[in-house]
Design a protein around this motif. Structure first.
Motif, PDB file in Angstrom:
ATOM      1  N   LYS A   1       0.827  -1.214   0.000  1.00 27.84           N
ATOM      2  CA  LYS A   1       0.000   0.000   0.000  1.00 27.84           C
ATOM      3  C   LYS A   1       0.863   1.267   0.000  1.00 27.84           C
ATOM      4  CE  LYS A   1      -3.987  -2.293   0.803  1.00 27.84           C
ATOM      5  NZ  LYS A   1      -5.371  -2.044   0.387  1.00 27.84           N
TER       6      LYS A   1
ATOM      7  N   TYR B   1     -10.784   7.696  -1.636  1.00 25.72           N
ATOM      8  CA  TYR B   1      -9.555   6.901  -1.657  1.00 25.72           C
ATOM      9  C   TYR B   1      -9.936   5.481  -1.294  1.00 25.72           C
ATOM     10  CZ  TYR B   1      -4.695   5.504  -0.930  1.00 25.72           C
ATOM     11  OH  TYR B   1      -3.488   4.867  -1.013  1.00 25.72           O
ATOM     12  N   MET B   2      -9.787   4.547  -2.226  1.00 30.13           N
ATOM     13  CA  MET B   2     -10.343   3.215  -2.020  1.00 30.13           C
ATOM     14  C   MET B   2      -9.330   2.220  -1.463  1.00 30.13           C
ATOM     15  SD  MET B   2     -13.262   4.029  -2.609  1.00 30.13           S
ATOM     16  CE  MET B   2     -14.128   2.505  -2.459  1.00 30.13           C
ATOM     17  N   GLN B   3      -8.421   2.720  -0.662  1.00 28.14           N
ATOM     18  CA  GLN B   3      -7.477   1.828   0.014  1.00 28.14           C
ATOM     19  C   GLN B   3      -7.680   1.972   1.524  1.00 28.14           C
ATOM     20  OE1 GLN B   3      -5.525  -0.385  -1.705  1.00 28.14           O
ATOM     21  NE2 GLN B   3      -6.829   0.445  -3.330  1.00 28.14           N
ATOM     22  N   ILE B   4      -7.725   0.849   2.206  1.00 24.59           N
ATOM     23  CA  ILE B   4      -7.910   0.888   3.660  1.00 24.59           C
ATOM     24  C   ILE B   4      -6.575   1.220   4.314  1.00 24.59           C
ATOM     25  CG2 ILE B   4      -8.568  -0.486   5.676  1.00 24.59           C
ATOM     26  CD1 ILE B   4     -10.454  -2.033   3.718  1.00 24.59           C
ATOM     27  N   LEU B   5      -6.534   2.295   5.087  1.00 19.00           N
ATOM     28  CA  LEU B   5      -5.290   2.726   5.744  1.00 19.00           C
ATOM     29  C   LEU B   5      -5.059   1.873   6.994  1.00 19.00           C
ATOM     30  CD1 LEU B   5      -5.827   6.583   5.470  1.00 19.00           C
ATOM     31  CD2 LEU B   5      -4.328   5.163   4.054  1.00 19.00           C
TER      32      LEU B   5
ATOM     33  N   ASN C   1     -12.747  11.187   5.982  1.00 16.00           N
ATOM     34  CA  ASN C   1     -13.163  10.400   4.818  1.00 16.00           C
ATOM     35  C   ASN C   1     -14.592  10.768   4.399  1.00 16.00           C
ATOM     36  OD1 ASN C   1     -12.979   8.170   2.902  1.00 16.00           O
ATOM     37  ND2 ASN C   1     -14.525   7.201   4.185  1.00 16.00           N
TER      38      ASN C   1
ATOM     39  N   HIS D   1     -17.827   8.806   2.749  1.00 14.15           N
ATOM     40  CA  HIS D   1     -18.371   7.490   2.372  1.00 14.15           C
ATOM     41  C   HIS D   1     -19.674   7.742   1.631  1.00 14.15           C
ATOM     42  CE1 HIS D   1     -19.121   3.195   2.665  1.00 14.15           C
ATOM     43  NE2 HIS D   1     -20.349   3.477   3.036  1.00 14.15           N
TER      44      HIS D   1
ATOM     45  N   GLY E   1     -18.093  -0.340   3.682  1.00 11.19           N
ATOM     46  CA  GLY E   1     -17.284  -1.034   2.683  1.00 11.19           C
ATOM     47  C   GLY E   1     -17.521  -0.503   1.280  1.00 11.19           C
ATOM     48  N   GLY E   2     -17.184  -1.353   0.342  1.00 15.57           N
ATOM     49  CA  GLY E   2     -17.208  -0.930  -1.055  1.00 15.57           C
ATOM     50  C   GLY E   2     -18.627  -0.950  -1.632  1.00 15.57           C
TER      51      GLY E   2
ATOM     52  N   THR F   1     -10.746   5.811  11.334  1.00 20.88           N
ATOM     53  CA  THR F   1     -10.118   5.014  12.390  1.00 20.88           C
ATOM     54  C   THR F   1      -9.675   3.702  11.755  1.00 20.88           C
ATOM     55  OG1 THR F   1     -12.287   4.105  12.921  1.00 20.88           O
ATOM     56  CG2 THR F   1     -11.532   5.993  14.243  1.00 20.88           C
TER      57      THR F   1
ATOM     58  N   GLU G   1     -10.708   0.772  12.165  1.00 21.47           N
ATOM     59  CA  GLU G   1     -11.859  -0.017  11.700  1.00 21.47           C
ATOM     60  C   GLU G   1     -12.535   0.716  10.542  1.00 21.47           C
ATOM     61  OE1 GLU G   1     -14.813  -0.738  14.697  1.00 21.47           O
ATOM     62  OE2 GLU G   1     -16.192  -1.693  13.250  1.00 21.47           O
ATOM     63  N   LEU G   2     -12.790   0.002   9.477  1.00 22.01           N
ATOM     64  CA  LEU G   2     -13.314   0.607   8.251  1.00 22.01           C
ATOM     65  C   LEU G   2     -14.692   1.244   8.451  1.00 22.01           C
ATOM     66  CD1 LEU G   2     -12.965   0.994   5.174  1.00 22.01           C
ATOM     67  CD2 LEU G   2     -14.143  -1.206   4.882  1.00 22.01           C
ATOM     68  N   ASP G   3     -14.801   2.502   8.027  1.00 24.29           N
ATOM     69  CA  ASP G   3     -16.092   3.212   8.005  1.00 24.29           C
ATOM     70  C   ASP G   3     -16.790   3.195   9.361  1.00 24.29           C
ATOM     71  OD1 ASP G   3     -16.767   1.958   4.691  1.00 24.29           O
ATOM     72  OD2 ASP G   3     -15.638   3.697   5.365  1.00 24.29           O
ATOM     73  N   ALA G   4     -16.005   3.267  10.429  1.00 22.85           N
ATOM     74  CA  ALA G   4     -16.581   3.182  11.783  1.00 22.85           C
ATOM     75  C   ALA G   4     -16.198   4.383  12.641  1.00 22.85           C
ATOM     76  CB  ALA G   4     -16.117   1.899  12.474  1.00 22.85           C
TER      77      ALA G   4
HETATM   78  N1  LIG Z   1      -8.537   2.631   8.149  1.00 23.06           N
HETATM   79  C1  LIG Z   1      -9.446   3.135   7.295  1.00 23.06           C
HETATM   80  N2  LIG Z   1      -9.122   3.322   5.993  1.00 23.06           N
HETATM   81  C2  LIG Z   1     -10.051   3.829   5.136  1.00 23.06           C
HETATM   82  C3  LIG Z   1     -11.347   4.118   5.582  1.00 23.06           C
HETATM   83  C4  LIG Z   1     -11.653   3.904   6.977  1.00 23.06           C
HETATM   84  O1  LIG Z   1     -12.778   4.192   7.443  1.00 23.06           O
HETATM   85  N3  LIG Z   1     -10.683   3.414   7.781  1.00 23.06           N
HETATM   86  N4  LIG Z   1     -12.316   4.553   4.672  1.00 23.06           N
HETATM   87  C5  LIG Z   1     -12.013   4.196   3.293  1.00 23.06           C
HETATM   88  C6  LIG Z   1     -12.965   4.658   2.235  1.00 23.06           C
HETATM   89  N5  LIG Z   1     -13.896   3.578   1.938  1.00 23.06           N
HETATM   90  C7  LIG Z   1     -15.219   3.892   2.083  1.00 23.06           C
HETATM   91  O2  LIG Z   1     -15.550   5.054   2.292  1.00 23.06           O
HETATM   92  C8  LIG Z   1     -13.494   2.295   1.463  1.00 23.06           C
HETATM   93  C9  LIG Z   1     -12.287   2.149   0.829  1.00 23.06           C
HETATM   94  C10 LIG Z   1     -11.878   0.892   0.387  1.00 23.06           C
HETATM   95  C11 LIG Z   1     -12.679  -0.213   0.547  1.00 23.06           C
HETATM   96  C12 LIG Z   1     -12.215  -1.529   0.052  1.00 23.06           C
HETATM   97  O3  LIG Z   1     -12.880  -2.528   0.165  1.00 23.06           O
HETATM   98  N6  LIG Z   1     -10.984  -1.509  -0.513  1.00 23.06           N
HETATM   99  C13 LIG Z   1     -10.344  -2.728  -1.047  1.00 23.06           C
HETATM  100  C14 LIG Z   1      -9.617  -2.417  -2.349  1.00 23.06           C
HETATM  101  C15 LIG Z   1     -10.585  -1.760  -3.348  1.00 23.06           C
HETATM  102  C16 LIG Z   1      -9.835  -1.351  -4.607  1.00 23.06           C
HETATM  103  O4  LIG Z   1      -8.605  -1.539  -4.655  1.00 23.06           O
HETATM  104  O5  LIG Z   1     -10.514  -0.854  -5.514  1.00 23.06           O
HETATM  105  C17 LIG Z   1      -9.279  -3.161  -0.034  1.00 23.06           C
HETATM  106  O6  LIG Z   1      -8.575  -2.255   0.500  1.00 23.06           O
HETATM  107  O7  LIG Z   1      -9.152  -4.372   0.123  1.00 23.06           O
HETATM  108  C18 LIG Z   1     -13.893  -0.068   1.177  1.00 23.06           C
HETATM  109  C19 LIG Z   1     -14.316   1.185   1.622  1.00 23.06           C
HETATM  110  C20 LIG Z   1     -10.632   4.673   2.926  1.00 23.06           C
HETATM  111  N7  LIG Z   1      -9.710   4.051   3.837  1.00 23.06           N
END
Ligand SMILES: Nc1nc2c(c(=O)[nH]1)N[C@@H](CN(C=O)c1ccc(C(=O)N[C@@H](CCC(=O)O)C(=O)O)cc1)CN2
Length: 327
Positions: free
Chosen positions: A195, A215-219, A233, A235, A244-245, A267, A269-272
């Motif tokens: 990443k 930004y579609m990458q989970i930090l 972020n 959503h 999620g996506g 945070t 945790e995704l979208d939480a």
């Molecule tokens: N730690 C966090 N990182 C991110 C968050 C968050 O809340 N906590 N929000 C996302 C944005 N987002 C929805 O708003 C989101 C981004 C990515 C995904 C997802 O499933 N990503 C896949 C890859 C998708 C791709 O490459 O096209 C993955 O990472 O496996 C869901 C929701 C931003 N980051």
């Protein structure tokens, strides 16, 4: 989540622009001032969060009045069954009578008196604008909206750079806009296994907060800890539903009658994370997936810019484990 936990004592700088509010007939200390002799008055904002006690408003308002400041707005929130106090005040003052450095010291003294968890003061016409970086993936409608609101002055920030895991042709509207305004674009190609968060951290190290504009990458938690400041972020769904996506498709498949967008703090945790702003719109059986997506995109653009504006105006404060106070 480091939301606004900084006790800011920014260094005074000269008044950077003629953002001056002349008091035509304002009064303080009982003196009536006409525009020929009135001092130049400029706006300030102060937010405060501490354990509740008697006399907080008195102390804060006296701190402002004692230096000739004039309070124009004052919001207070003391939740039921929770011994905490939140306030946000907007005031005008004469920077000659109340120098910026002294203002920070005066509010800091009250923060110490009440053991404040948060005490932040900002003078928009003196203090440096918040520095932000924008992160996005493929879709750029949120970025375009942010850039246009920044250009028309509605988003008082300095955009240090734009970072994306998608490359963009140089002859696109976005890239031409960024080049025209001297905003660097960094293409940081990510993969599931890499990443490239260290590179991103290096690019954003001098920012005050980050904005994820699709930004579609989970930090990772490591990234968030390493950055140590707020990340906001957008959503394109009405959290906590449809995390999620592809939330618009999730909503479409669920047959909802309201769709929405949610801006929240990021945070691990995704979208939480704590919600800052939400916007909704009605949908019906006459809508299809395409109109769900289009309506969601229109909502998320507005929701994100409103959330960023509120954040810059010190309207957003942490409340409890996972909520916010938004004045
Ligand atoms: N730690 C966090 N990182 C991110 C968050 C968050 O809340 N906590 N929000 C996302 C944005 N987002 C929805 O708003 C989101 C981004 C990515 C995904 C997802 O499933 N990503 C896949 C890859 C998708 C791709 O490459 O096209 C993955 O990472 O496996 C869901 C929701 C931003 N980051």
């Amino acid at each position: 989540m480091m939301m606004m936990r900084r006790i800011i004592s920014e260094r005074a700088t000269c008044v950077s622009k003629n953002f001056i509010l002349r008091s035509s007939a304002s009064r303080f200390h009982g003196e009536s001032l006409d525009s020929s002799v009135s001092p130049v008055l400029i706006p300030g904002v102060h937010v405060f969060h501490c354990q509740d006690a008697v006399g907080i408003v008195a102390k804060l308002s006296d701190c402002i009045a004692a230096k000739g400041g004039n309070i124009l707005g004052y919001d207070v929130f003391v939740p039921e069954n929770n011994n905490v106090f939140y306030s946000r005040s907007e005031f005008i003052f004469d920077p000659v009578k109340w120098p910026r450095e002294q203002m920070s010291e005066d509010f800091q003294a009250i923060a110490q008196r009440f053991g404040a968890m948060n005490s932040v003061v900002r003078v928009p016409s003196i203090d440096p604008k918040y520095k932000i970086a924008l992160l996005l993936s493929k879709q750029d409608h949120c970025l375009v909206e942010m850039l246009h609101r920044w250009q028309d002055g509605k988003l008082p920030v300095d955009i240090t750079c734009v970072i994306s895991n998608h490359e963009r042709a140089s002859n696109t509207h976005v890239m031409r806009f960024l080049e025209r305004h001297g905003i660097p674009y960094h293409y940081v190609a990510t993969t599931k296994d890499n990443k490239r968060e260290d590179e991103i951290l290096d690019l954003v190290k001098d920012t005050d907060f980050l904005v994820l504009a699709r930004y579609m990458q989970i930090l990772s938690g490591k990234f968030l800890k390493g950055y140590g400041k707020d990340v906001i972020n957008i959503h394109h769904g009405l959290l906590p539903s449809f995390k999620g996506g592809y939330p618009a498709k999730q909503a479409f498949d669920a047959g909802v009658k309201l769709i929405g967008a949610t801006s929240h703090f990021v945070t691990e945790e995704l979208d939480a994370g704590p919600i800052i702003e939400q916007m909704v719109e009605s949908v019906s059986h006459r809508d299809n997936l395409r109109s769900f997506v289009q309506k969601s995109e229109d909502l998320e653009k507005k929701c994100l810019t409103k959330a960023i504006k509120s954040y810059c105006e010190l309207r957003v404060l942490p409340y409890g484990a996972n909520k916010t106070v938004v004045f």
